[in-house]
Write a protein that holds these residues in place. Sequence first.
Motif, mmCIF file in Angstrom:
data_model
loop_
_atom_site.group_PDB
_atom_site.id
_atom_site.type_symbol
_atom_site.label_atom_id
_atom_site.label_comp_id
_atom_site.label_asym_id
_atom_site.label_seq_id
_atom_site.Cartn_x
_atom_site.Cartn_y
_atom_site.Cartn_z
ATOM 1 N N VAL A 118 7.705 -7.350 -11.100
ATOM 2 C CA VAL A 118 8.697 -6.632 -10.306
ATOM 3 C C VAL A 118 8.083 -6.119 -8.997
ATOM 4 C CG1 VAL A 118 8.330 -4.396 -11.438
ATOM 5 C CG2 VAL A 118 10.554 -4.927 -10.478
ATOM 6 N N VAL A 119 8.839 -6.288 -7.925
ATOM 7 C CA VAL A 119 8.484 -5.733 -6.617
ATOM 8 C C VAL A 119 9.482 -4.613 -6.340
ATOM 9 C CG1 VAL A 119 8.174 -6.176 -4.154
ATOM 10 C CG2 VAL A 119 7.696 -7.989 -5.813
ATOM 11 N N LEU A 120 8.973 -3.399 -6.171
ATOM 12 C CA LEU A 120 9.815 -2.239 -5.864
ATOM 13 C C LEU A 120 9.435 -1.740 -4.471
ATOM 14 C CD1 LEU A 120 9.293 -0.407 -9.274
ATOM 15 C CD2 LEU A 120 11.295 -1.726 -8.610
ATOM 16 N N ARG B 130 0.807 -1.218 0.000
ATOM 17 C CA ARG B 130 0.000 0.000 0.000
ATOM 18 C C ARG B 130 0.838 1.265 0.000
ATOM 19 N NH1 ARG B 130 -0.944 3.661 3.576
ATOM 20 N NH2 ARG B 130 -0.186 2.386 5.291
ATOM 21 N N LYS B 131 1.837 1.360 0.887
ATOM 22 C CA LYS B 131 2.619 2.598 0.987
ATOM 23 C C LYS B 131 3.331 2.914 -0.321
ATOM 24 C CE LYS B 131 3.544 2.227 5.932
ATOM 25 N NZ LYS B 131 4.586 1.952 6.935
ATOM 26 N N THR B 132 3.963 1.910 -0.897
ATOM 27 C CA THR B 132 4.667 2.119 -2.164
ATOM 28 C C THR B 132 3.674 2.474 -3.258
ATOM 29 O OG1 THR B 132 6.450 0.627 -1.506
ATOM 30 C CG2 THR B 132 6.203 1.047 -3.866
ATOM 31 N N TYR B 133 2.538 1.786 -3.277
ATOM 32 C CA TYR B 133 1.525 2.090 -4.292
ATOM 33 C C TYR B 133 1.091 3.549 -4.204
ATOM 34 C CZ TYR B 133 -2.777 2.327 -6.896
ATOM 35 O OH TYR B 133 -3.743 2.724 -7.787
ATOM 36 N N GLU B 134 0.818 4.030 -3.007
ATOM 37 C CA GLU B 134 0.345 5.414 -2.864
ATOM 38 C C GLU B 134 1.405 6.421 -3.305
ATOM 39 O OE1 GLU B 134 -3.065 5.033 0.585
ATOM 40 O OE2 GLU B 134 -1.000 5.393 1.243
ATOM 41 N N ILE B 135 2.674 6.144 -3.012
ATOM 42 C CA ILE B 135 3.757 7.034 -3.460
ATOM 43 C C ILE B 135 3.841 7.025 -4.983
ATOM 44 C CG2 ILE B 135 6.263 7.341 -3.497
ATOM 45 C CD1 ILE B 135 6.228 6.218 -0.571
ATOM 46 N N PHE B 136 3.817 5.834 -5.573
ATOM 47 C CA PHE B 136 3.914 5.715 -7.031
ATOM 48 C C PHE B 136 2.700 6.318 -7.729
ATOM 49 C CE2 PHE B 136 6.912 1.768 -7.351
ATOM 50 C CZ PHE B 136 7.914 2.498 -6.742
ATOM 51 N N ALA B 137 1.496 6.046 -7.208
ATOM 52 C CA ALA B 137 0.265 6.522 -7.843
ATOM 53 C C ALA B 137 0.160 8.040 -7.824
ATOM 54 C CB ALA B 137 -0.950 5.901 -7.165
ATOM 55 N N ALA B 138 0.863 8.681 -6.897
ATOM 56 C CA ALA B 138 0.860 10.145 -6.828
ATOM 57 C C ALA B 138 1.862 10.753 -7.807
ATOM 58 C CB ALA B 138 1.179 10.602 -5.409
ATOM 59 N N ARG C 252 -4.704 -3.964 3.230
ATOM 60 C CA ARG C 252 -5.869 -4.264 4.056
ATOM 61 C C ARG C 252 -6.786 -3.045 4.178
ATOM 62 N NH1 ARG C 252 -1.504 -6.777 6.582
ATOM 63 N NH2 ARG C 252 -1.094 -4.934 7.832
ATOM 64 N N THR C 253 -6.323 -1.878 3.732
ATOM 65 C CA THR C 253 -7.082 -0.644 3.964
ATOM 66 C C THR C 253 -7.600 0.027 2.690
ATOM 67 O OG1 THR C 253 -5.032 0.641 4.009
ATOM 68 C CG2 THR C 253 -5.870 -0.159 6.126
ATOM 69 N N LEU C 254 -6.945 -0.166 1.558
ATOM 70 C CA LEU C 254 -7.426 0.440 0.321
ATOM 71 C C LEU C 254 -8.667 -0.284 -0.173
ATOM 72 C CD1 LEU C 254 -4.102 0.994 -1.684
ATOM 73 C CD2 LEU C 254 -5.462 2.718 -0.491
ATOM 74 N N GLY C 255 -9.540 0.455 -0.835
ATOM 75 C CA GLY C 255 -10.716 -0.156 -1.440
ATOM 76 C C GLY C 255 -10.366 -0.741 -2.797
ATOM 77 N N ASP C 256 -11.374 -1.286 -3.476
ATOM 78 C CA ASP C 256 -11.154 -1.893 -4.786
ATOM 79 C C ASP C 256 -11.012 -0.863 -5.899
ATOM 80 O OD1 ASP C 256 -11.150 -4.489 -3.828
ATOM 81 O OD2 ASP C 256 -13.316 -4.707 -4.041
ATOM 82 N N ASP C 257 -11.502 0.353 -5.666
ATOM 83 C CA ASP C 257 -11.459 1.382 -6.693
ATOM 84 C C ASP C 257 -10.153 2.166 -6.569
ATOM 85 O OD1 ASP C 257 -12.101 3.089 -8.716
ATOM 86 O OD2 ASP C 257 -13.465 4.324 -7.525
ATOM 87 N N LEU C 258 -9.108 1.636 -7.187
ATOM 88 C CA LEU C 258 -7.798 2.274 -7.153
ATOM 89 C C LEU C 258 -7.710 3.254 -8.316
ATOM 90 C CD1 LEU C 258 -5.677 -0.902 -6.380
ATOM 91 C CD2 LEU C 258 -6.506 0.798 -4.763
ATOM 92 N N GLY C 259 -7.120 4.411 -8.075
ATOM 93 C CA GLY C 259 -7.139 5.470 -9.073
ATOM 94 C C GLY C 259 -6.176 5.320 -10.236
ATOM 95 N N TRP C 260 -5.096 4.590 -10.062
ATOM 96 C CA TRP C 260 -4.078 4.469 -11.098
ATOM 97 C C TRP C 260 -4.492 3.383 -12.086
ATOM 98 C CZ3 TRP C 260 1.638 2.945 -9.657
ATOM 99 C CH2 TRP C 260 2.479 3.205 -10.748
#
Length: 197
Positions: free
Chosen positions: A129-131, A62-70, A95-103
């Motif tokens: 790849v896992v970053l 989640r944390k990496t996703y939010e940084i990348f998606a921004a 465990r906290t993000l919903g299914d509607d991801l913006g990216w």
Amino acid sequence: MGNLVAVEFMSLDGVMQSVLSADEDREGGFDQGGWVLPYVDEVVETFMSSATAGASAMLVGRKTYEIFAATWPHADPADPAVAAMNAMPKYVVSRTLGDDLGWANSLRLGPDLSAEVARIKSATEGDIVVLGSGELLRALVALDAVDEYRLLVFPLVLGRGKRLFDEETVPSRLSLVDTKTSTSGVLIATYRPVPPQ
């Protein structure tokens, strides 16, 4: 069958926390963020661009996703790594993000990580790849799901911070399959797990 590849920046003492920005991850009072940037040279840039542009999919926490998606959706699409990152499937463990991801092309995985990784591997040709994603990566290591480690080891010691391999990591053997050294002293080492005998 997909190949799960961990591509990680880490200090000489194994810290992988808050690599690009001072404010990326201050958890635990970490105040040494942004330690990668002084060492980024053409070799590091080329390696990371190739690892990203050459991937078929991405798996992140989640944390990496939010940084990348921004950042990535707004970056220059003429850059092959940017275009690849935005186009590829992105699998998110949260465990906290919903299914509607913006990216675009992002999908949140279900709670059974082992089953989800097996499904993604069977449905993917090429590298997954896992970053970043330290917590997720440690869970993948525990599941013996990582097929290859591409570690960029930076010539500095941070002394504290989140580590790729923590005290809970089960001992295992790796085989060194490739090395490169950048002009700034970054060692890029590729390892594959050695099956138990």
